[in-house]
Design an enzyme around this catalytic site. Sequence first.
Site, PDB file in Angstrom:
ATOM      1  N   LYS A  85     -12.864   3.916  15.985  1.00 11.72           N
ATOM      2  CA  LYS A  85     -12.295   5.365  15.838  1.00 11.72           C
ATOM      3  C   LYS A  85     -12.408   5.675  14.446  1.00 11.72           C
ATOM      4  O   LYS A  85     -12.684   6.869  14.227  1.00 11.72           O
ATOM      5  CB  LYS A  85     -10.689   5.388  16.271  1.00 11.72           C
ATOM      6  N   GLY A 137       0.718  -1.227   0.019  1.00 14.16           N
ATOM      7  CA  GLY A 137       0.089   0.021  -0.162  1.00 14.16           C
ATOM      8  C   GLY A 137       0.821   1.284   0.205  1.00 14.16           C
ATOM      9  O   GLY A 137       1.846   1.372   0.653  1.00 14.16           O
TER      10      GLY A 137
END
Length: 272
Positions: A205, A11
């Site tokens: 979160k 990534g």
Amino acid sequence: MAAPLKVCIIGSGNWGSAIAKIIGNNVKKIQKFATTVNMWVFEELVNGRKLTEILNQEHENVKYLPGYKLPENVVAIPDVKEAVRGADLLVFVVPHQFIRKLCDEIIDQVPQKALGISLIKGIDEGPEGLKLISEIIREKMKIDVSVLMGANIANEVAAEKFCETTIGSKNVQNGNLFKELLQTSNFRISVVEDADTVELCGALKTIEQLEQEMLNGQKLQGPQTSVEVHQILKQKGMVDKFPLFTAVYQICYEGKPVKDLIACLQSHPEHM
């Protein structure tokens, strides 16, 4: 695993590039890691040039992390199989919806003794129901997978502002290895022997951040989110460890009066 350990970052977005900056610098100073770091980059054109070409020539992700130079030992590779081939340590930092397909592509390129760490926040909803991302990687790759989660912003990490984060690992020795790879004087890491809890907190979160960004702080998804969270907690046998989420679920779906929220928390077994 014998040193030097070969590292691959899977990534190269905003967060992946910030982490590449840290890893690229750290491996040059710690002998147990190989000094060249492969980074898989989803190839795309930026102003008519290949992103991998820009990264390898200018050492900057001008699209996803502009203004920050990456170390020259971070090598951008557009073929994910080539990027991971023979890697000892895999750092997963891609959008969670791509993780199943990526694992299927690379499984035959990675040594059986390889270790992984997921920096991916989110919960996957597949044919078998809701699953944590690390669980998917673990099952598909048959490797040990730690997780790194915290209230971290990629640009702040890249700017070397002081940040704290947590690595959760089912094997503390593996967690400490990734701590060596990732910690800096301004990016401080704690290691705990509980990967699932750390990852679940990271996923929650993310839900909160999305609500703030997409709904201007409105909590319209709250009830549905509480169902998904409760389902995972139940699957993991962790309901008793999260009294707040349990209380919200009970209020939304089991008829608990809202005014009983505090009492529900006070009487929860975790606080007795």
